[in-house]
Design an enzyme around this catalytic site. Structure first.
Site, PDB file in Angstrom:
ATOM      1  N   LYS A 125       0.811  -1.228   0.000  1.00  0.00           N
ATOM      2  CA  LYS A 125       0.000   0.000   0.000  1.00  0.00           C
ATOM      3  C   LYS A 125       0.844   1.278   0.000  1.00  0.00           C
ATOM      4  O   LYS A 125       0.529   2.230  -0.724  1.00  0.00           O
ATOM      5  CB  LYS A 125      -0.939   0.013   1.214  1.00  0.00           C
ATOM      6  CG  LYS A 125      -2.053  -1.033   1.151  1.00  0.00           C
ATOM      7  CD  LYS A 125      -2.925  -0.941   2.395  1.00  0.00           C
ATOM      8  CE  LYS A 125      -4.060  -1.937   2.345  1.00  0.00           C
ATOM      9  NZ  LYS A 125      -5.006  -1.753   3.454  1.00  0.00           N
TER      10      LYS A 125
ATOM     11  N   GLY B  75      -0.557   1.050   9.486  1.00  0.00           N
ATOM     12  CA  GLY B  75      -1.277   1.665   8.363  1.00  0.00           C
ATOM     13  C   GLY B  75      -2.773   1.760   8.606  1.00  0.00           C
ATOM     14  O   GLY B  75      -3.396   2.800   8.352  1.00  0.00           O
TER      15      GLY B  75
END
Ligand code: NAP
Length: 281
Positions: A69, A133
């Site tokens: 990501k 995250g």
């Protein structure tokens, strides 16, 4: 001439256990769309090449998952604001000859809470466990929802401090050791760590001090009822599982790629729970 199917993907490393293909294929079938959604294993060293080759390929876009990501965000030049805030992307698409990156994790998190609670936004105080995250997406969602007291507690305190500093005056970092006191005033608790996940140790935390109407949610969804959620239920707290976040975060991507905004329904939830059972057997 028969129209070419619209093709989307999810990439990760590893990716074999992803539930996203089942989810998107359910919606493709439901809406009778000539399309496909496939999982592709892409190792980190091949990520840039994979992304570079997308414009002009048969794909219209896709999802990016662990561990790509943040790295994919760095390789893509055009970002939507949620991706910029999180410095990470989970949803991309092709516009002309360029890639565009967005992040829908925060949307998925809030939409899931909205499904199960009408007043979580009124929480006086929230506790976020974890500072990775997913925690970032959760903390931004809580600040956007107007929650004024957010404590971020993490095994590595410095990561919690970085997050608290980044997201402003409503946030402060807390030590895991001070949780019993913090919990007395916590109306909304979110586990964003991988603790409690299948093959991981449970999150060891005593929820007894929490107010009687508190909400406890876990973004881990395998198992669906994590030890944390089981404890919350046994104390008659409101317990919200994480599979809804997975389903809701997928909605904006599907709409972007296939042109139809799909719904998260009880039928879809039941279908996804069966898929979850299948990956565990
Ligand atoms: P990440 O960036 O790697 O962060 C992992 C977090 O878990 C960190 O805060 C880490 O603490 C903590 N942690 C890991 N092992 C621990 C241990 N043994 N003891 C205490 N803390 C520990 O991962 P992420 O991307 O945020 O994802 C976290 C979880 O959320 C994963 O299980 C993922 O599957 C899930 N998730 C679910 C959804 C959904 O749609 N439901 C969406 C995104 C993520 P340190 O900082 O101390 O290492």
């Amino acid at each position: 001439m028969v129209d070419q199917p619209q093709k989307a993907f999810v990439i990760g490393w590893p990716i074999s256990h992803s539930l996203s293909p089942a989810l998107h294929t359910y919606w493709l079938d439901f809406h009778e769309i000539n399309g496909s959604y496939e999982k592709i294993a892409v190792p980190p060293e091949k990520l840039e090449e994979f992304l570079d080759n997308l414009p002009g390929s048969a794909f219209i876009g896709g999802n990016i998952t662990i561990p790509h990501k943040e790295m994919a965000f760095g390789f893509i030049k055009d970002h939507k604001s949620a991706a910029i805030q999180l410095e990470a992307t989970n949803t991309i698409w092709i516009e002309g000859s360029k890639l565009v990156a967005d992040n829908t994790d925060g949307y998925g998190f809030t939409a899931n809470l909205d499904d199960f609670s009408t007043d979580w936004r009124n929480a006086q105080s929230a506790l976020v466990i974890g500072a990775g995250g997913a925690a970032k997406a959760v903390v931004i969602s809580l600040t956007n929802a107007g929650i004024k007291n957010i404590v971020i507690a993490n095994r590595t305190l410095s990561r919690a401090q970085d997050l608290a500093q980044k997201f402003g005056p409503s946030c402060r970092a807390g030590m895991l050791e001070e949780l019993p006191v913090v919990l007395e005033k916590t109306n909304l608790l979110i586990n964003t760590t991988s603790m409690g996940m299948k093959n991981q140790p449970p999150l060891k935390i005593d929820l007894a001090p929490m107010p009687a109407d508190a909400i406890v949610t876990d973004i881990v969804y395998n198992p669906l009822q994590t030890p944390l959620l089981k404890q919350a239920t046994s104390l008659n707290l409101i317990a919200i599982d994480g599979i809804g976040m997975l389903m809701h975060q997928a909605v904006p991507g599907f709409e972007k790629w296939f042109g139809v905004r799909p719904n998260v329904t009880p039928q879809l939830r039941a279908y996804m729970l069966k898929q979850l059972e299948a990956v565990n057997t």
